[in-house]
Enzyme design. Structure first.
Site, PDB file in Angstrom:
ATOM      1  N   ASP A  17      36.262  32.246  31.208  1.00 62.40           N
ATOM      2  CA  ASP A  17      36.219  32.828  32.546  1.00 62.40           C
ATOM      3  C   ASP A  17      37.651  33.068  33.043  1.00 62.40           C
ATOM      4  O   ASP A  17      38.422  32.121  33.216  1.00 62.40           O
ATOM      5  CB  ASP A  17      35.487  31.835  33.460  1.00 62.40           C
ATOM      6  N   ASN A  31      36.372  48.255  41.506  1.00 67.35           N
ATOM      7  CA  ASN A  31      35.890  49.629  41.685  1.00 67.35           C
ATOM      8  C   ASN A  31      36.713  50.283  42.797  1.00 67.35           C
ATOM      9  O   ASN A  31      37.494  49.612  43.476  1.00 67.35           O
ATOM     10  CB  ASN A  31      34.378  49.655  41.962  1.00 67.35           C
ATOM     11  N   GLY A  39      29.874  41.673  37.760  1.00 68.62           N
ATOM     12  CA  GLY A  39      30.735  41.345  36.621  1.00 68.62           C
ATOM     13  C   GLY A  39      31.950  40.530  37.010  1.00 68.62           C
ATOM     14  O   GLY A  39      31.901  39.645  37.873  1.00 68.62           O
ATOM     15  N   ASP A  41      34.541  41.383  38.653  1.00 67.71           N
ATOM     16  CA  ASP A  41      34.948  41.617  40.051  1.00 67.71           C
ATOM     17  C   ASP A  41      34.261  40.609  40.982  1.00 67.71           C
ATOM     18  O   ASP A  41      34.909  39.963  41.830  1.00 67.71           O
ATOM     19  CB  ASP A  41      34.550  43.066  40.412  1.00 67.71           C
ATOM     20  N   TYR A 128      30.784  49.742  33.340  1.00 59.02           N
ATOM     21  CA  TYR A 128      31.333  51.100  33.202  1.00 59.02           C
ATOM     22  C   TYR A 128      31.113  51.691  31.807  1.00 59.02           C
ATOM     23  O   TYR A 128      31.438  52.861  31.577  1.00 59.02           O
ATOM     24  CB  TYR A 128      32.804  51.135  33.592  1.00 59.02           C
TER      25      TYR A 128
HETATM   26  P1  ADP Z   1      33.655  47.272  34.453  1.00 60.29           P
HETATM   27  O1  ADP Z   1      32.899  47.680  35.702  1.00 60.29           O
HETATM   28  O2  ADP Z   1      35.127  47.664  34.503  1.00 60.29           O
HETATM   29  O3  ADP Z   1      32.962  47.708  33.208  1.00 60.29           O
HETATM   30  P2  ADP Z   1      32.632  44.516  34.230  1.00 60.29           P
HETATM   31  O4  ADP Z   1      33.004  43.362  35.108  1.00 60.29           O
HETATM   32  O5  ADP Z   1      31.223  45.008  34.301  1.00 60.29           O
HETATM   33  O6  ADP Z   1      33.709  45.667  34.536  1.00 60.29           O
HETATM   34  O7  ADP Z   1      32.951  44.129  32.726  1.00 60.29           O
HETATM   35  C1  ADP Z   1      34.255  44.114  32.163  1.00 60.29           C
HETATM   36  C2  ADP Z   1      34.349  43.013  31.117  1.00 60.29           C
HETATM   37  O8  ADP Z   1      34.547  41.766  31.784  1.00 60.29           O
HETATM   38  C3  ADP Z   1      33.141  42.837  30.213  1.00 60.29           C
HETATM   39  O9  ADP Z   1      33.594  42.815  28.851  1.00 60.29           O
HETATM   40  C4  ADP Z   1      32.569  41.475  30.623  1.00 60.29           C
HETATM   41  O10 ADP Z   1      32.002  40.796  29.518  1.00 60.29           O
HETATM   42  C5  ADP Z   1      33.803  40.764  31.117  1.00 60.29           C
HETATM   43  N1  ADP Z   1      33.609  39.668  32.096  1.00 60.29           N
HETATM   44  C6  ADP Z   1      32.628  39.501  33.021  1.00 60.29           C
HETATM   45  N2  ADP Z   1      32.865  38.395  33.758  1.00 60.29           N
HETATM   46  C7  ADP Z   1      34.029  37.857  33.310  1.00 60.29           C
HETATM   47  C8  ADP Z   1      34.820  36.724  33.641  1.00 60.29           C
HETATM   48  N3  ADP Z   1      34.459  35.874  34.627  1.00 60.29           N
HETATM   49  N4  ADP Z   1      35.967  36.490  32.939  1.00 60.29           N
HETATM   50  C9  ADP Z   1      36.365  37.339  31.956  1.00 60.29           C
HETATM   51  N5  ADP Z   1      35.672  38.426  31.587  1.00 60.29           N
HETATM   52  C10 ADP Z   1      34.517  38.684  32.250  1.00 60.29           C
END
Ligand code: ADP
Length: 175
Positions: A17, A31, A39, A41, A128
């Site tokens: 994380d 975004n 996710g 964010d 995305y």
């Molecule tokens: P985007 O909208 O830019 O695609 P996402 O958050 O949906 O962003 O996903 C981007 C990446 O972040 C994915 O590979 C997901 O597995 C990863 N991810 C989600 N949560 C975490 C976290 N807490 N720490 C690190 N990576 C994460």
């Protein structure tokens, strides 16, 4: 700046994380509204606390490919660099250039703020829809461009298989 450190040593990979990392800055895959989302964010907004949203509400958003900086508030990281990656639309809408720009804008902002260690999630590869391997290649190529000016660029992967791919790319691109 330490020129005896190879680019390969600056580029690092971890699993887990990103909100737990005690680095100078973590990057948020935000975004264009900068008002939070799902996710990574959502995880960053939850971990940083409500002061983050109170600030980003005043910032007027961020266009795709650009980056903005805020404090880390309740995070162990001092700063959050918010960047907006492209939504994958098949690859012919300038996605690769925009993803490169998102990484480069984040790293430029890091240098402007005297940041030495920065951790990136895999921008655009979740909601995305950017194909993971192609996105990771751009992440590592852009990191390599900036590696001489930073101490650590960490690719924080959520899944072990993603980390394995990044390690391979770092070997291939930096050797
Ligand atoms: P985007 O909208 O830019 O695609 P996402 O958050 O949906 O962003 O996903 C981007 C990446 O972040 C994915 O590979 C997901 O597995 C990863 N991810 C989600 N949560 C975490 C976290 N807490 N720490 C690190 N990576 C994460």
């Amino acid at each position: 700046m330490n020129h005896s450190v190879s680019k390969k040593d600056v580029l690092q990979v971890c699993t887990g994380d990103i909100t737990r990392l005690a680095v100078d800055a973590i990057v948020n895959a935000a975004n264009i509204s900068l008002l939070g989302g799902g996710g990574v964010d959502g995880a960053i907004h939850r971990a940083a606390g409500p002061k983050l949203l109170a600030l980003t509400r005043t910032m007027g958003g961020c266009p795709t490919g650009e980056a903005r900086i805020t404090p880390g508030f309740d995070l162990p990281a001092r700063w959050i660099i918010h960047t907006v990656g492209p939504v994958w639309q098949g690859g012919s809408q300038g996605e690769a250039q925009l993803l490169h720009k998102a990484y480069a804008s984040s790293l430029e902002l890091a240098l402007q703020h005297g940041i030495h260690s920065i951790a990136f999630p895999a921008i655009s590869t979740g909601a995305y829809g950017y194909p993971f391997a192609e996105a990771a290649k751009i992440a590592v190529q852009t990191g390599k461009e900036y590696a001489p000016e930073l101490e650590a660029i960490i690719y924080c992967c959520y899944r072990e298989q993603d980390a394995t791919l990044y390690r391979q790319l770092i070997r291939d691109i930096c050797e």
